[in-house]
Each structure stands twice: as C-alpha cells, then as structure tokens.
Motif scaffolding. Sequence first.
Motif, PDB file in Angstrom:
ATOM      1  N   PRO A  28       6.422  -4.152  -3.288  1.00 32.54           N
ATOM      2  CA  PRO A  28       5.542  -3.066  -2.863  1.00 32.54           C
ATOM      3  C   PRO A  28       4.166  -3.529  -2.407  1.00 32.54           C
ATOM      4  N   SER A  29       3.710  -2.983  -1.290  1.00 35.62           N
ATOM      5  CA  SER A  29       2.392  -3.352  -0.772  1.00 35.62           C
ATOM      6  C   SER A  29       1.368  -2.241  -0.985  1.00 35.62           C
ATOM      7  N   TYR A  30       1.780  -1.151  -1.609  1.00 32.94           N
ATOM      8  CA  TYR A  30       0.861  -0.086  -2.017  1.00 32.94           C
ATOM      9  C   TYR A  30       0.099   0.513  -0.841  1.00 32.94           C
ATOM     10  N   THR A  31       0.823   0.815   0.219  1.00 33.12           N
ATOM     11  CA  THR A  31       0.177   1.379   1.408  1.00 33.12           C
ATOM     12  C   THR A  31       0.144   2.907   1.397  1.00 33.12           C
ATOM     13  N   ILE A 312       5.482   1.235  -9.224  1.00 31.62           N
ATOM     14  CA  ILE A 312       4.287   0.978 -10.021  1.00 31.62           C
ATOM     15  C   ILE A 312       4.655   1.062 -11.495  1.00 31.62           C
ATOM     16  N   ALA A 313       4.193   0.072 -12.251  1.00 34.92           N
ATOM     17  CA  ALA A 313       4.480   0.029 -13.686  1.00 34.92           C
ATOM     18  C   ALA A 313       3.384   0.735 -14.480  1.00 34.92           C
ATOM     19  N   PRO A 332      -1.028  -4.962  -9.422  1.00 38.80           N
ATOM     20  CA  PRO A 332      -0.020  -5.933  -8.985  1.00 38.80           C
ATOM     21  C   PRO A 332       0.065  -7.198  -9.829  1.00 38.80           C
ATOM     22  N   ASP A 333      -1.012  -7.562 -10.518  1.00 36.64           N
ATOM     23  CA  ASP A 333      -0.994  -8.748 -11.373  1.00 36.64           C
ATOM     24  C   ASP A 333      -0.698  -8.428 -12.827  1.00 36.64           C
ATOM     25  N   GLY A 334      -0.450  -7.161 -13.133  1.00 36.46           N
ATOM     26  CA  GLY A 334      -0.176  -6.777 -14.505  1.00 36.46           C
ATOM     27  C   GLY A 334      -1.394  -6.466 -15.330  1.00 36.46           C
TER      28      GLY A 334
END
Length: 346
Positions: A28-31, A312-313, A332-334
């Motif tokens: 995912p690039s979160y666009t 998304i977590a 994205p890095d947690g």
Amino acid sequence: MKPLLRQISLTTNRLTRFYSYRMSSESPSYTKKIQSALSDASLKLNHTCLRIKDPQRSVDFYKSKFGMELLGHKKFPEMKFDLYFLSFPKSDLKHNKEGEVDVFCERGILELTHNYGSESDPEFKVNNGNEEPYRGFGHICFSVADIEKTCADLEAKDVAFKKKLTDGRQKNIAFALDPDGYWIELVAYNRPDQATTHSDVGYRFNHTMIRVKDAQKSLHFYQNVLGMKLLDVSKHENAKFTLYFLSYKPDEPRWSQEGVLELTHNWGTESDPEFKYHNGNEKPQGYGHVCISCEDPETLCKEIETQYGDQIAWGVKYNQGKMKNLAFIKDPDGYAIEVVPHGLCC
C-alpha cells in the motif's frame, strides 16, 4: 557439483530478494485521501510518549532543567503504569469535564510512561532509539530564542550533552541527554536565514523525529491518511539523508511551532527488503508513540477503516480496547500513533 549448487543457491537468493522487493514496492502506498482528516481544523499533534525508568528522576529533570510544568498525572494501578504529562508554560489552558487540565487539547505535550517496578530494577534500561540494532526513534527537539545562552545555562545545571554547539560541523544545534539517555535536540527559532525575528517566548517543544524506511510511503500516510501538511524538506547530499517536516499548522514558521513531526530518510533503505527500523514498542522498549487529537476521532477512524480496510494495521481500533475512546493506528514502519478526542478523561 559444488560450484553448480553454489550458483543455484545464489540465483535463488537473488530471486527471493527480487520478489521480496517487488512485493514491498507493490504494498500500500496510502494514496487514498481521508477527507475527515484533511478538512478537520481541530486536529493537533498532541503529545509524544517516552517510557522512563524512574518517574521522580525524569519528571524533576524536565521541570528543574528545562522549566516544564506537570499538567497531569494519571494513575492506572490495575495495569501497573502511570502517565505524566508535561508542557512548557501555557496560558488559557482548557479543562475537561472533571475540571482537570485537558492535556489532550494542546500541542507540545510530553508524556512520560512509567511501568511500576522499573525504578528498582538495576538491569532495566530503556532503548533510546539511537543505538544499533534498535534504531528508529531519534529525538525530541526544543527550540529557543538564544541557543548559546540556553546551552550555557544547561551546562551550568550539569545537564549532559551528546553534542555541544562546539562539537562537529553543525554549530547551530546541540543534543542534550535526559536521565534515560533520550536525545533532546536544541535549536534556535530565530534563524539567520529568516527575515522575521521572534520575541523570546521561552522553550517550545518543536518536533519529534523518527526514522522511516520509505519516505514516499510515509509522506503519503501522514498527509493523506492523517491530514498533516508538509512544511519543509531538507536534503543533505553529502550525508545521504533527507529530512521532512510535517504539522497541522502549515502557515506558521517551522522552528517556532509546537507539534511538528520530522521524518528522517537515509537514502537506500527503501530498496532493501531486509531493512527494518525498531518501532520502540518491541523489546527493548523505549519510545512509545505520538498522539493526534481532534474533536471527532471516531469519524476519522471509521473513514480510515472504510477506505483502507486491512491495508492499514491497528494496535487498537477506536473504543475497542481496555481504555475507551481512543485508538492506536500503525504507520508504514510500525510506529504507533494514538488517536484521542479533546477532553478525554482517563
């Protein structure tokens, strides 16, 4: 046969790295833009959470050395931890329905988390985020009017420094150390490259820095999902890294603000499928999270869930954990981002 087997093994490893990278680049690039974040003027980068060993030592350090004030002390004996909320002096503080200072309605709040018993454990040590192999979180940053005077005052108070103004090539920044070894960057909000001079308003809790693997993914996440605005980009060709500064106040000078997020990208990490930063919440723990607050976090969280689903977590979805009316989303890095309403009583 041995050279052949070695060649097959090397080829297999290359293919594994290729497909791992391809899968990573296609993640995912979160666009997708979350409208309830982009249009919400109440959003603030509220606080930064750091775990500490000894609350008496750390709270006294930030009060006596930097002049911060303790705005709130929230106790959770059933879960065996306490929270301490500190800030530089502010006027016109809002209060919640219980008559307490509403620490979730401000910018520039430092939350210190103490897990019971750590102060008496001689083996306990927090991860400051800057030592291999557990790098991730970098530092918090305080900005001041006169950095030379500030550093001299801190040295007179026996504050330890990772970097003094006179050290290294950058003579306009310093790094102090808190009792747990967290780095505190010190910078001036009156800068030679700016035409406007700001009056001395004391310390400002300017920004929190975290390292990110893929700058574009992280920028898309914080801008499109959480509604932050990009204030500035600082590229450092010689050292091969770039700094990105974001906040919810795009029209104010970066260095005089509170509630800024700095993303540090070291070039090349995005193309390494094995590379990962430490998020502070895995062992060994240290940095906890940043927190964004707004008037209606439930609507924000529901739209994120609807638009992104499993892309998304979440650490905790809104209002579904032991502590109500809050959520923890993962970037994205947690890294964890707490989401809370103004006026939260806990």
